[in-house]
Design a protein around this motif. Structure first.
Motif, short mmCIF file in Angstrom:
data_model
loop_
_atom_site.label_atom_id
_atom_site.label_comp_id
_atom_site.label_asym_id
_atom_site.label_seq_id
_atom_site.Cartn_x
_atom_site.Cartn_y
_atom_site.Cartn_z
N SER A 104 20.66 34.61 26.32
CA SER A 104 21.64 33.68 26.91
C SER A 104 23.07 34.16 26.65
CB SER A 104 21.44 32.29 26.31
OG SER A 104 21.42 32.38 24.91
N ASP A 105 23.28 34.96 25.61
CA ASP A 105 24.59 35.50 25.30
C ASP A 105 24.75 36.84 25.99
OD1 ASP A 105 26.16 33.88 23.88
OD2 ASP A 105 25.72 34.73 21.91
N ALA A 106 25.54 36.90 27.07
CA ALA A 106 25.61 38.13 27.84
C ALA A 106 26.79 39.00 27.42
CB ALA A 106 25.71 37.81 29.31
N PRO A 107 26.58 40.31 27.28
CA PRO A 107 27.71 41.21 27.10
C PRO A 107 28.51 41.32 28.41
CG PRO A 107 25.67 42.26 26.40
CD PRO A 107 25.30 41.02 27.13
N LEU A 108 29.69 41.93 28.32
CA LEU A 108 30.62 41.94 29.44
C LEU A 108 30.03 42.55 30.71
CD1 LEU A 108 33.47 41.17 30.21
CD2 LEU A 108 34.23 43.41 29.49
N ASP A 125 26.90 39.89 37.33
CA ASP A 125 26.54 38.64 37.98
C ASP A 125 27.64 38.17 38.93
OD1 ASP A 125 24.13 38.56 36.73
OD2 ASP A 125 24.79 37.32 35.06
N ARG A 126 28.88 38.32 38.48
CA ARG A 126 29.99 37.90 39.33
C ARG A 126 30.11 38.80 40.56
NH1 ARG A 126 34.73 35.62 36.31
NH2 ARG A 126 33.71 34.22 34.85
N MET A 127 29.88 40.09 40.34
CA MET A 127 30.04 41.05 41.41
C MET A 127 29.06 40.78 42.55
SD MET A 127 30.49 44.95 40.32
CE MET A 127 31.69 44.84 39.03
N LYS A 128 27.85 40.38 42.18
CA LYS A 128 26.84 40.11 43.21
C LYS A 128 27.25 38.93 44.06
CE LYS A 128 23.09 39.88 40.69
NZ LYS A 128 21.71 39.79 40.22
N GLN A 129 27.89 37.92 43.41
CA GLN A 129 28.28 36.72 44.15
C GLN A 129 29.55 36.92 44.95
OE1 GLN A 129 28.75 34.14 40.87
NE2 GLN A 129 26.59 34.25 40.28
N PRO A 152 39.96 38.50 42.18
CA PRO A 152 40.39 39.77 41.59
C PRO A 152 40.42 39.77 40.06
CG PRO A 152 41.79 39.21 43.42
CD PRO A 152 40.93 38.01 43.16
N VAL A 153 39.92 38.72 39.42
CA VAL A 153 39.90 38.74 37.95
C VAL A 153 39.02 39.91 37.49
CG1 VAL A 153 37.94 37.17 37.60
CG2 VAL A 153 39.72 37.33 35.88
N LEU A 154 38.01 40.27 38.27
CA LEU A 154 37.17 41.41 37.91
C LEU A 154 37.97 42.71 37.94
CD1 LEU A 154 33.67 41.00 39.57
CD2 LEU A 154 34.36 40.63 37.22
N ASN A 155 38.90 42.80 38.89
CA ASN A 155 39.76 43.98 38.93
C ASN A 155 40.62 44.04 37.67
OD1 ASN A 155 39.15 42.99 41.72
ND2 ASN A 155 40.01 44.98 42.21
N ALA A 156 41.11 42.86 37.26
CA ALA A 156 41.94 42.83 36.05
C ALA A 156 41.13 43.27 34.83
CB ALA A 156 42.50 41.42 35.84
N VAL A 157 39.87 42.80 34.75
CA VAL A 157 39.01 43.22 33.64
C VAL A 157 38.83 44.74 33.69
CG1 VAL A 157 36.74 43.02 32.58
CG2 VAL A 157 37.79 41.03 33.61
N SER A 158 38.62 45.26 34.91
CA SER A 158 38.44 46.71 35.05
C SER A 158 39.66 47.48 34.56
CB SER A 158 38.17 47.07 36.51
OG SER A 158 37.05 46.35 36.98
N VAL A 159 40.85 46.99 34.93
CA VAL A 159 42.07 47.66 34.47
C VAL A 159 42.14 47.63 32.94
CG1 VAL A 159 44.59 47.50 34.42
CG2 VAL A 159 43.37 47.22 36.57
N PHE A 160 41.80 46.48 32.40
CA PHE A 160 41.77 46.32 30.95
C PHE A 160 40.82 47.34 30.32
CE2 PHE A 160 40.26 44.00 27.14
CZ PHE A 160 41.47 43.77 26.53
N LEU A 165 21.73 49.85 38.62
CA LEU A 165 23.00 49.25 39.01
C LEU A 165 23.47 49.69 40.41
CD1 LEU A 165 25.32 47.55 37.90
CD2 LEU A 165 26.30 49.61 36.97
N THR A 166 23.57 50.99 40.61
CA THR A 166 24.14 51.51 41.86
C THR A 166 23.29 51.14 43.08
OG1 THR A 166 25.15 53.29 40.61
CG2 THR A 166 24.99 53.60 42.98
#
Lengths: 288, 305
Positions: A238-242, A248-252, A256-264, B242-243
């Protein structure tokens, strides 16, 4: 083709153009991800609606930035926990295993070496399911026989760390072995002649020599753990790593918060890269 | 395992017996972590997985040994096709990675000099410091219906409406090639690096043209690197989840996705284990064939460090 051998001008030109194109191809997806982190739109796509830092610092819906997104922050913490545990275990076991294969001769050494390499040949998904099945069966058996609930053996962060450790330890072993092989044993013997115990000789002479490889393997282990997906997916509870949260978010489809995470993450990797380069430099200086 | 056979080296000043005992103890100390690691997270779970795959459920909590999970897999054409498709696409992607990566590796190893060389090599590694997830995300933003490429094509007037470039085999191939490029380029650079320029020059002096020199001198020399790169890239492609899932969507039909659905979605561990084993055996078999055909060994290829 070599610089010393004349080639038709258009061949040289075409070759250079190809190389340039290749590096554009390498860079484009990352640049695209990074640029849309700053787009003031609810979707990471064109048109460009102006520059914003909301996807990092935004606090109110619909623009919840990375630093206010609970699921993402929790994923980050989980990933860090797993990465620290995996790194510590991998470097420790990698070091002892490097000593085992570089310093000792024993029966079935060849077979053991093949087994040590095996985790690199087994697909990550299979490493994941084998550990999942094995630990769940132990947990079930303990539950049936003694009525003990072994939660640690159920899918969760501990199993994720164990799954990642299973193959990252091989990589740590290879990195540390290759430096240990170059070590001049007479330095250790000198320490022994000067009255050091074998253990002290290793701690004061050999380990400092290995330091760049230890740091290097720790960084690689940390990065591989943090980025791992295939093995992690099978063992996650139930505890998911990043990476799992992001997947999961990407599939849905996501803001752009995912882009921000990627930049981070890119910045984090760049920092690790810098540390690694500095560690290698330091090591070279010490070796000379 | 047995005691060390060469009690030389350490403990030179200590009495011999004490030294041997200490050496034996130190051997046990470094052997134990290795043994625990390999036994508990690799060997026993893999054997257990194999045992699971041979288990047939005949009732609640009642099992018998038998090959049913395998016969079911090979009896269902969808599963067999998925396996064949995954292998073929992985091989194609590996070949494409080699063709695209080889000129780059050659340029870095043989043509670029000094700082440019270091810079090019480092920029090759750079994307791989970023998570595979982020790289795939980048391709999704480029290829999807509202993505950059679709907009670009519309802007150029080449297409009338938005085009979906995601969720097809080409997208999966592009993603796989991009994801595993590093693992091809790095071994290639290191083998090409050791190729003596004089050999290439001699090839030209003896009247060979570029293609002859490439075929007769450069490629034979680079063979260990080509084999190493191809094996690693192939295994990564075959085991990738993944890909294909993100870029191919539901159409990707990758074998690892079958394993996932058997194991996690349907909770059918017996059948999922059989799927896992089939993938493992397929992967090992192809790697073994490649090693045999090229006269290399696994530890020489991957274990170099």
């Amino acid at each position: 083709m070599l610089p010393s051998i004349p080639a038709p001008r258009f061949v040289t030109f075409a070759y250079r153009a190809y190389v340039a194109l290749f590096f554009v191809y390498l860079a484009v997806p990352l640049v695209v991800v990074a640029v849309f982190a700053f787009n003031d739109s609810l979707y990471p796509s064109l048109p460009w609606k102006g520059f914003t830092l909301d996807w990092f610092f935004g606090a109110s819906a619909p623009k919840i930035g990375l630093f206010h997104d609970r699921a993402i922050l929790r994923g980050l913490v989980n990933s860090l926990l797993v990465a620290f545990a995996t790194t510590a275990a991998s470097v420790l076991v990698g070091t002892t295993t490097a000593f085992l294969f570089e310093r000792y001769d024993f029966r079935f050494k060849g077979l053991c070496y093949m087994l040590m390499l095996a985790p690199l040949v087994i697909p990550g998904v299979i490493l994941g399911i084998s550990i999942l099945a094995f630990s769940s069966q132990i947990a079930n058996a303990a539950d049936d026989a003694f009525g003990i609930e072994l939660n640690a053996l159920r899918p969760g962060l501990l199993l994720v760390a164990l799954g990642q450790f299973s193959f990252i330890a091989t990589i740590a072993t290879l990195v540390i072995s290759s430096r240990l092989r170059k070590f001049d044993r007479s330095l250790e013997e000198a320490a022994l002649n000067l009255g050091a115990s074998p253990f002290m000789a290793i701690v004061t002479v050999t380990l400092p020599y290995l330091a760049p490889a230890l740091i290097g393997s720790a960084l690689v282990a940390f990065l591989m753990s943090f980025e791992n997906f295939n093995t992690t997916l099978m063992l996650v509870g139930s505890d998911a790593p990043l990476t799992i949260t992001m997947f999961d978010r990407m599939k849905q489809g996501s803001t752009p918060v995912l882009n921000a995470v990627s930049v981070f993450l890119m910045l984090g990797s760049a920092l690790l890269g810098l540390v690694s380069v500095m560690a290698q430099r330091g090591g070279r200086g010490a070796a000379e | 395992m047995n005691a060390p056979l060469n009690p030389a080296a350490s403990g030179a000043s200590a009495p011999r017996e004490e030294g041997a005992a200490a050496r034996r103890l130190s051997f046990i100390l470094v052997f134990a972590p290795f043994a625990l690691w390999i036994a508990l997270v690799i060997l026993v779970p893999q054997l257990n997985l194999f045992f699971l795959s041979l288990r047939e459920k005949v009732g609640p909590q009642v099992y018998v040994l038998g090959p049913r999970n395998y016969t079911e897999l090979f009896g269902e054409s969808v599963y067999v096709l998925t396996l064949v498709r995954t292998v073929v696409m992985s091989l194609l992607a590996t070949f494409a990675t080699l063709i695209i990566g080889f000129p780059i590796a050659y340029y870095i190893a043989k043509i670029a000099r000094g700082r440019a060389r270091t810079l090019l090599f480092m920029s090759c590694l750079l994307p791989f410091w970023v998570s595979e997830l982020v790289r795939v995300f980048g391709w999704m933003l480029i290829l999807r219906e509202t993505g950059l490429l679709s907009r670009l094509l519309q802007g150029l007037g080449l297409v009338d409406g938005p085009v979906e470039l995601l969720y097809n085999d080409v997208a999966v191939m592009v993603g796989l090639i991009y994801t595993s490029m590093l693992f091809m380029v790095v071994p290639l650079v290191s083998t090409l690096d050791s190729l003596d320029d004089a050999l290439v020059e001699a090839g030209y002096d003896l009247g060979g043209n570029g293609l002859v020199v490439l075929w007769e001198i450069v490629i034979p020399h680079a063979k260990p690197g080509i084999v190493a790169g191809a094996i690693i890239v192939f295994m990564l492609n075959l085991g990738n989840y993944l890909t294909p899932t993100l870029l191919g969507g539901k159409n990707s039909q990758w074998f690892t996705a079958q394993i996932y659905s058997q194991f996690i979605t349907r909770f059918n561990w017996e059948s999922g284990s059989a799927f896992g084993f089939v993938l493992l055996v397929t992967s090992s078999l192809i790697v073994w064939l490649a090693l045999r055909a090229s006269g290399q060994t696994l530890s020489g290829t991957i274990g170099k460090g």
